[in-house]
Design a protein around this motif. Structure first.
Motif, PDB file in Angstrom:
ATOM      1  N   TYR A   1       0.829  -1.210   0.000  1.00 25.94           N
ATOM      2  CA  TYR A   1       0.000   0.000   0.000  1.00 25.94           C
ATOM      3  C   TYR A   1       0.860   1.255   0.000  1.00 25.94           C
ATOM      4  O   TYR A   1       2.019   1.240   0.409  1.00 25.94           O
ATOM      5  CB  TYR A   1      -0.913   0.021   1.234  1.00 25.94           C
ATOM      6  CG  TYR A   1      -1.876  -1.132   1.258  1.00 25.94           C
ATOM      7  CD1 TYR A   1      -2.944  -1.179   0.349  1.00 25.94           C
ATOM      8  CD2 TYR A   1      -1.713  -2.184   2.164  1.00 25.94           C
ATOM      9  CE1 TYR A   1      -3.833  -2.249   0.360  1.00 25.94           C
ATOM     10  CE2 TYR A   1      -2.593  -3.246   2.182  1.00 25.94           C
ATOM     11  CZ  TYR A   1      -3.651  -3.281   1.276  1.00 25.94           C
ATOM     12  OH  TYR A   1      -4.522  -4.321   1.268  1.00 25.94           O
ATOM     13  N   GLU A   2       0.243   2.333  -0.457  1.00 24.16           N
ATOM     14  CA  GLU A   2       0.852   3.658  -0.304  1.00 24.16           C
ATOM     15  C   GLU A   2       0.619   4.084   1.125  1.00 24.16           C
ATOM     16  O   GLU A   2      -0.499   3.949   1.623  1.00 24.16           O
ATOM     17  CB  GLU A   2       0.085   4.669  -1.164  1.00 24.16           C
ATOM     18  CG  GLU A   2       0.562   4.886  -2.559  1.00 24.16           C
ATOM     19  CD  GLU A   2      -0.325   5.952  -3.205  1.00 24.16           C
ATOM     20  OE1 GLU A   2      -0.238   7.127  -2.817  1.00 24.16           O
ATOM     21  OE2 GLU A   2      -1.135   5.577  -4.072  1.00 24.16           O
ATOM     22  N   VAL A   3       1.631   4.616   1.767  1.00 27.75           N
ATOM     23  CA  VAL A   3       1.419   4.994   3.164  1.00 27.75           C
ATOM     24  C   VAL A   3       2.304   6.177   3.571  1.00 27.75           C
ATOM     25  O   VAL A   3       3.460   6.272   3.175  1.00 27.75           O
ATOM     26  CB  VAL A   3       1.597   3.754   4.095  1.00 27.75           C
ATOM     27  CG1 VAL A   3       2.987   3.161   3.978  1.00 27.75           C
ATOM     28  CG2 VAL A   3       1.260   4.084   5.528  1.00 27.75           C
TER      29      VAL A   3
ATOM     30  N   ALA B   1      -5.806   6.373   8.667  1.00 25.20           N
ATOM     31  CA  ALA B   1      -6.994   6.786   7.920  1.00 25.20           C
ATOM     32  C   ALA B   1      -6.798   6.497   6.440  1.00 25.20           C
ATOM     33  O   ALA B   1      -5.707   6.685   5.899  1.00 25.20           O
ATOM     34  CB  ALA B   1      -7.241   8.276   8.130  1.00 25.20           C
ATOM     35  N   THR B   2      -7.855   6.037   5.829  1.00 24.61           N
ATOM     36  CA  THR B   2      -7.822   5.823   4.386  1.00 24.61           C
ATOM     37  C   THR B   2      -7.970   7.176   3.699  1.00 24.61           C
ATOM     38  O   THR B   2      -8.745   8.014   4.160  1.00 24.61           O
ATOM     39  CB  THR B   2      -8.968   4.888   3.976  1.00 24.61           C
ATOM     40  OG1 THR B   2      -8.885   3.719   4.798  1.00 24.61           O
ATOM     41  CG2 THR B   2      -8.885   4.503   2.520  1.00 24.61           C
ATOM     42  N   PHE B   3      -7.237   7.404   2.632  1.00 32.36           N
ATOM     43  CA  PHE B   3      -7.377   8.661   1.879  1.00 32.36           C
ATOM     44  C   PHE B   3      -8.848   8.928   1.643  1.00 32.36           C
ATOM     45  O   PHE B   3      -9.599   8.045   1.221  1.00 32.36           O
ATOM     46  CB  PHE B   3      -6.706   8.550   0.496  1.00 32.36           C
ATOM     47  CG  PHE B   3      -5.218   8.388   0.534  1.00 32.36           C
ATOM     48  CD1 PHE B   3      -4.442   9.086   1.445  1.00 32.36           C
ATOM     49  CD2 PHE B   3      -4.589   7.548  -0.379  1.00 32.36           C
ATOM     50  CE1 PHE B   3      -3.052   8.941   1.460  1.00 32.36           C
ATOM     51  CE2 PHE B   3      -3.205   7.403  -0.389  1.00 32.36           C
ATOM     52  CZ  PHE B   3      -2.443   8.098   0.538  1.00 32.36           C
ATOM     53  N   ARG B   4      -9.237  10.163   1.879  1.00 26.33           N
ATOM     54  CA  ARG B   4     -10.644  10.508   1.658  1.00 26.33           C
ATOM     55  C   ARG B   4     -10.747  11.576   0.592  1.00 26.33           C
ATOM     56  O   ARG B   4      -9.887  12.423   0.452  1.00 26.33           O
ATOM     57  CB  ARG B   4     -11.264  11.053   2.942  1.00 26.33           C
ATOM     58  CG  ARG B   4     -11.670   9.993   3.896  1.00 26.33           C
ATOM     59  CD  ARG B   4     -12.745  10.515   4.813  1.00 26.33           C
ATOM     60  NE  ARG B   4     -12.299  11.634   5.626  1.00 26.33           N
ATOM     61  CZ  ARG B   4     -11.757  11.519   6.838  1.00 26.33           C
ATOM     62  NH1 ARG B   4     -11.596  10.337   7.361  1.00 26.33           N
ATOM     63  NH2 ARG B   4     -11.409  12.581   7.508  1.00 26.33           N
TER      64      ARG B   4
ATOM     65  N   THR C   1      -3.288   6.319   4.186  1.00 26.83           N
ATOM     66  CA  THR C   1      -2.954   5.227   3.264  1.00 26.83           C
ATOM     67  C   THR C   1      -4.058   5.017   2.234  1.00 26.83           C
ATOM     68  O   THR C   1      -5.181   5.491   2.423  1.00 26.83           O
ATOM     69  CB  THR C   1      -2.757   3.906   4.056  1.00 26.83           C
ATOM     70  OG1 THR C   1      -2.482   2.846   3.155  1.00 26.83           O
ATOM     71  CG2 THR C   1      -4.000   3.549   4.858  1.00 26.83           C
ATOM     72  N   ASN C   2      -3.724   4.286   1.175  1.00 29.09           N
ATOM     73  CA  ASN C   2      -4.778   3.938   0.216  1.00 29.09           C
ATOM     74  C   ASN C   2      -5.454   2.605   0.566  1.00 29.09           C
ATOM     75  O   ASN C   2      -6.356   2.167  -0.128  1.00 29.09           O
ATOM     76  CB  ASN C   2      -4.243   3.937  -1.227  1.00 29.09           C
ATOM     77  CG  ASN C   2      -3.152   2.899  -1.442  1.00 29.09           C
ATOM     78  OD1 ASN C   2      -2.679   2.275  -0.480  1.00 29.09           O
ATOM     79  ND2 ASN C   2      -2.763   2.709  -2.695  1.00 29.09           N
ATOM     80  N   ALA C   3      -5.020   1.973   1.649  1.00 30.77           N
ATOM     81  CA  ALA C   3      -5.705   0.749   2.090  1.00 30.77           C
ATOM     82  C   ALA C   3      -7.030   1.119   2.762  1.00 30.77           C
ATOM     83  O   ALA C   3      -7.088   2.120   3.484  1.00 30.77           O
ATOM     84  CB  ALA C   3      -4.812  -0.005   3.074  1.00 30.77           C
TER      85      ALA C   3
END
Ligand code: ATP
Ligand code: MG
Length: 420
Positions: free
Chosen positions: A30-32, A91-94, A55-57
């Motif tokens: 994942y991107e983090v 947090a997941t990217f929003r 992250t994008n997860a």
């Protein structure tokens, strides 16, 4: 993007648990990033309060990577990764784009109600409040990713809302008090439009649920720079919205004492924090509202109420008004009442009563409160000194000090003198 060599954030400043989370997610493909307050603070060499990860997860995917993980939040779904007492918030990217009407909700005043649309890092940037809070530390190559000029603002020491300030405050009026908080905390100034729109929109803060404001208020005043924060909030007409009754007392032109009291209380709590002593929210909150309680109680006494009864009633009235703007948990309001009511008992210095007061669980706070009152002309200095001596005196001295009858007066004075 700022490469590793172009900034001063190093891994040694980052909590080990945060690093674990970053590396594990990276390894899982994942991107983090580290994001928000921690990156901002690390750039200044300050120790971050906590480490937030973006992250994008998705929350479910995050949970699959960590055993010690819980998904929380209704408005925003987040993952909390637990390491003993430390929690790393992931947090997941929003996205804040209103592409999907079902996922993002704005009320009639333009306030954001819900935004749970997942997005990319580019989307995530735009839902953040200030440019200096939108810097992403990339664990992949140790660079800092900046889409909104946050690094330049950070270097210049400027708090600047991302996007159009009027819209951003309307979406979430709490951003106004956050602007003040960060300006004070970091010693930054407010960008012109970011500042100007506070004056224009301060009133919108009234629409924020009282429950949400309690935590924000604690952060404002228990930061170690409470006094400066107070003055800045007053300047932007925000204090009157959070504490309308206290503000009213500040505006009463008397002999200057009421205003001094809150200031002294804040000074006192700031220096305690500087000395790494504990501070309790109820002490400050009871200082904020003391003038209002007193004024109302005095009125009731004039109308014939008994003193204790009058103060109890006044406390209830003042508190129930206060919790309409900033809610205060029951256990706090209970302690506030105690601090107020104990003030009446300091006058009783004969017999067993002083001993009983000494045993009261709230004695320490009430005594500190009395000292503040004495310092600002709200109580007799002699009274405060008596209690200072009494609590440390030995049995014999204490007995002398609390002896009834007229003679006692001189003896107490003598005891006072011998201590000095
Ligand atoms: P600190 O933890 O030092 O109080 P912080 O910047 O980390 O400061 P948090 O409240 O922990 O503040 O929020 C973390 C990040 O989430 C912020 O840096 C910001 O990017 C974003 N954020 C928080 N609250 C808001 C808000 N009301 N509007 C927009 N973005 C927000
Ligand atoms: Mg934070």
């Amino acid at each position: 993007m700022y490469a590793r060599s172009e900034h001063n954030v190093s891994r040694s400043q980052i909590s080990e648990n945060a690093l674990k989370v970053l590396y594990r997610l990276k390894k899982s493909g994942y991107e983090v990033y580290l994001v928000g307050g921690c990156v901002r603070d690390l750039l200044l060499g300050l120790e971050p309060k906590d480490f937030d990860v973006a992250t994008n997860a998705s929350p479910e995917e995050i949970r699959k990577v960590f055993r010690n993980c819980r998904i929380i939040g209704r408005r925003f779904r987040l993952a909390h990764v637990h390491f003993g007492r430390e929690i790393i918030e992931v947090a997941t990217f929003r996205s804040s784009e209103s592409g999907n009407d079902n996922e993002q909700k704005v009320d009639t005043e333009g306030r954001l109600l819900r935004d749970n649309v997942f997005g990319s890092i580019e989307d995530d940037v735009w839902r953040r409040d200030f440019s200096v809070n939108a810097l992403y530390y990339n664990i992949q190559d140790f660079s800092i990713v900046d889409y909104v000029g946050g690094m330049e603002d950070h270097t210049a020491g400027v708090i600047k809302l991302i996007g159009d300030p009027a819209t951003r405050y309307r979406e979430d009026p709490v951003r106004m008090i956050r602007a003040v908080r960060f300006a004070v905390k970091l010693g930054f100034s407010l960008d012109a439009a970011t500042e100007q729109q506070i004056f224009a929109q301060a009133h919108l803060l009234k629409g924020i649920p009282a429950a949400r404001l309690y935590d924000e208020v604690l952060k404002l005043f228990l930061s170690g720079k409470g006094l400066q924060t107070f003055e800045m909030l007053r300047h932007y007409n925000l204090f009157s919205i959070l504490f309308p009754q206290a503000d009213q007392c500040l505006n009463v032109e008397e002999d200057g004492f009421p205003k001094l009291f809150i200031i002294k209380a804040l000074e006192n709590s700031d220096s305690r924090i500087a000395e790494r002593k504990s501070v309790t929210p109820y002490f400050l909150l009871s200082a904020f509202l003391w003038e209002s309680v007193q004024a109302l109680a005095k009125e009731k006494i004039k109308q014939g109420d008994e003193e204790n009864f009058a103060y109890q009633n006044a406390s209830s009235v003042v508190l129930s008004k206060q919790v309409k703007s900033v809610s205060i948990p029951k256990r706090m309001t209970q302690s506030m009442r105690e601090v107020w009511l104990l003030q009446l008992r300091f006058d009783r210095r004969v017999g067993v009563r002083p001993y009983k007061l000494l045993m009261h669980p709230r004695f320490r706070a009430a005594y500190d409160f009395l000292l503040l009152r004495a310092e600002t002309g709200g109580a007799e200095t002699e009274l405060a000194e008596w209690w200072t001596i009494f609590q440390d005196a030995n049995e014999v001295e204490q007995k002398k000090m609390t002896r009834p009858a007229r003679k006692n007066k001189n003896k107490a004075k003598a005891a006072l003198k011998s201590k000095k």
